[in-house]
Design a protein around this motif. Structure first.
Motif, PDB file in Angstrom:
ATOM      1  N   ASN A 336       0.728  -1.082   0.221  1.00 53.84           N
ATOM      2  CA  ASN A 336      -0.031  -0.055  -0.160  1.00 53.84           C
ATOM      3  C   ASN A 336       0.881   1.320  -0.039  1.00 53.84           C
ATOM      4  O   ASN A 336       2.035   1.357   0.596  1.00 53.84           O
ATOM      5  CB  ASN A 336      -0.967   0.222   1.261  1.00 53.84           C
ATOM      6  N   LEU A 337       0.385   2.090  -0.769  1.00 55.71           N
ATOM      7  CA  LEU A 337       1.033   3.640  -0.718  1.00 55.71           C
ATOM      8  C   LEU A 337      -0.054   4.552   0.043  1.00 55.71           C
ATOM      9  O   LEU A 337      -1.181   4.203   0.075  1.00 55.71           O
ATOM     10  CB  LEU A 337       1.179   4.113  -2.218  1.00 55.71           C
ATOM     11  N   ASN A 338       0.593   5.782   0.073  1.00 58.34           N
ATOM     12  CA  ASN A 338      -0.444   6.763   0.473  1.00 58.34           C
ATOM     13  C   ASN A 338      -1.862   6.970  -0.193  1.00 58.34           C
ATOM     14  O   ASN A 338      -2.865   7.255   0.273  1.00 58.34           O
ATOM     15  CB  ASN A 338       0.184   8.204   0.602  1.00 58.34           C
ATOM     16  N   ILE A 339      -1.840   6.802  -1.701  1.00 59.89           N
ATOM     17  CA  ILE A 339      -3.034   6.937  -2.514  1.00 59.89           C
ATOM     18  C   ILE A 339      -3.803   5.842  -2.310  1.00 59.89           C
ATOM     19  O   ILE A 339      -4.812   5.863  -2.770  1.00 59.89           O
ATOM     20  CB  ILE A 339      -2.361   6.901  -3.986  1.00 59.89           C
ATOM     21  N   ASP A 340      -3.456   4.772  -1.668  1.00 58.19           N
ATOM     22  CA  ASP A 340      -4.493   3.518  -1.505  1.00 58.19           C
ATOM     23  C   ASP A 340      -5.344   3.605  -0.160  1.00 58.19           C
ATOM     24  O   ASP A 340      -5.892   2.719   0.267  1.00 58.19           O
ATOM     25  CB  ASP A 340      -3.488   2.324  -1.201  1.00 58.19           C
TER      26      ASP A 340
END
Length: 364
Positions: A336-340
């Motif tokens: 997971n990234l921040n955008i997720d």
């Protein structure tokens, strides 16, 4: 950027589907007196309309030899006849006629499922019928609100339904998948806020004083033919559990107050999306684009529907490739990234529903 942490979520790439929920089974115009078949959440359904117009959803398997009822025909005011041996069931799923005998076997029934029509869709409830509350139908009122105009379609997506939800909750992919139409680099540079309720997740992103993507520049010129300049753009994404996502999207002339609530110098659309799982690796993705500008223009409705369909075809290509990669790499996990953040909260709410039904593990 404000992001609420969903806490730990499953490491599985995809989740199962709750059953105590309303899923779209068809557009209202698809269901007629002639029976049709559609599979929702692994359950084959026979769909038809009674003589009075009410939509019916029965299990698509005759009690006798499991022949598909959808291959049969409607008879009388509300019956459907099996195509194999002629057994007739009423809309409640109870046998009302058998060939060559007057006495009806009391066990001769097929499951009947609650159905409701709302927002141009036919919705079905596959779980505990006592819990089928019409108030739980997701809000997609823009689809039949006279203040909004538009149309949509259906994608038979070759992937797990969760992958479509991931796609819709993180629109930064527009910069790369939809370059040249609705995407530009302002998407990945902009911050966003994520909030959630018991059954909803909302992701809000504002991009101020930017170049308008080509599609939105064209929409703005439909309303303001001579306008040239920069814009303020918004994306407000609202998930309604377990599989409906409505996107409040648009652009306005830069600096005219859209972030503060004044959208009078812009154009606004709602992208309505509801995804019905079919199998663990396929789903029906129902979508519509509704607008509140130039609502009397059938030309614009047709052009928009065809344009959005082309954009979504790019998503379908990516989702197909993603599902194939998941199948080919069963030991790989998602990261997971921040955008997720929005998508992670969606998964958390679905996990909670599955746990409440006792179906979280091995739920697909």
């Amino acid at each position: 950027m404000t992001v609420t942490n969903p806490g730990s979520t499953t490491t599985n790439k995809v989740l199962g589907h709750p059953l105590n929920a309303w899923y779209v089974v068809a557009w209202d115009h698809e269901v007629t007196r002639r029976p049709m078949s559609r599979r929702v959440a692994g359950r084959p359904l026979a769909l038809y309309r009674r003589e009075d117009g009410k939509a019916v959803a029965l299990a698509d398997a005759c009690w006798h030899r499991l022949a598909p009822l959808s291959m049969g025909k409607t008879v009388g005011k509300d019956g459907i006849q099996c195509p194999y041996h002629g057994i007739v069931y009423n809309s409640a799923g109870r046998c009302i006629s058998m060939p060559a005998q007057e006495t009806l076997n009391p066990s001769a029934t097929v499951p009947s499922f609650p159905v409701i029509e709302r927002h141009r869709f036919v919705w079905v409830w596959l779980g505990d019928s006592a819990k089928a509350n019409p108030d739980l139908v997701p809000d997609m009122h823009w689809a039949d609100d006279p203040a909004w105009a538009g149309d949509g379609g259906t994608i038979h997506a070759p992937c797990n339904y969760q992958l479509v939800l991931d796609n819709l909750m993180d629109l930064t992919h527009e910069e790369f998948v939809h370059e040249g139409s609705i995407g530009n680099d302002a998407l990945s540079q902009a911050g966003f806020d994520v909030t959630h309720g018991e059954n909803t997740v909302t992701l809000t992103r504002w991009m101020t004083d930017i170049e308008a993507p080509p599609v939105w520049a064209a929409y703005l010129r439909e309303r303001f033919p001579d306008y040239v300049g920069r814009v303020d753009r918004w994306q407000i994404i609202t998930f309604q559990s377990p599989s409906t996502i409505c996107l409040d999207v648009g652009v306005a002339k830069a600096g005219t107050g859209a972030p503060q609530g004044d959208r009078s110098q812009g154009v606004n659309g709602y992208v309505l999306n509801t995804v019905s799982p079919e199998t663990a690796k396929s789903c029906h993705y129902f979508w519509a684009f509704m607008r509140n500008f130039e609502t009397g223009s059938q030309r614009l409705t047709t052009q928009t529907r065809e344009g959005v369909a082309k954009i979504f075809a790019q998503d379908e290509e990516m989702l197909r490739a993603q599902q194939e990669a998941i199948d080919a790499n069963p030991d790989y996990e998602f990261y997971n990234l921040n955008i997720d953040a929005g998508g992670m909260w969606v998964r958390r709410l679905i996990e909670r529903q599955l746990a409440a039904e006792g179906r979280l593990l091995g739920a697909v």
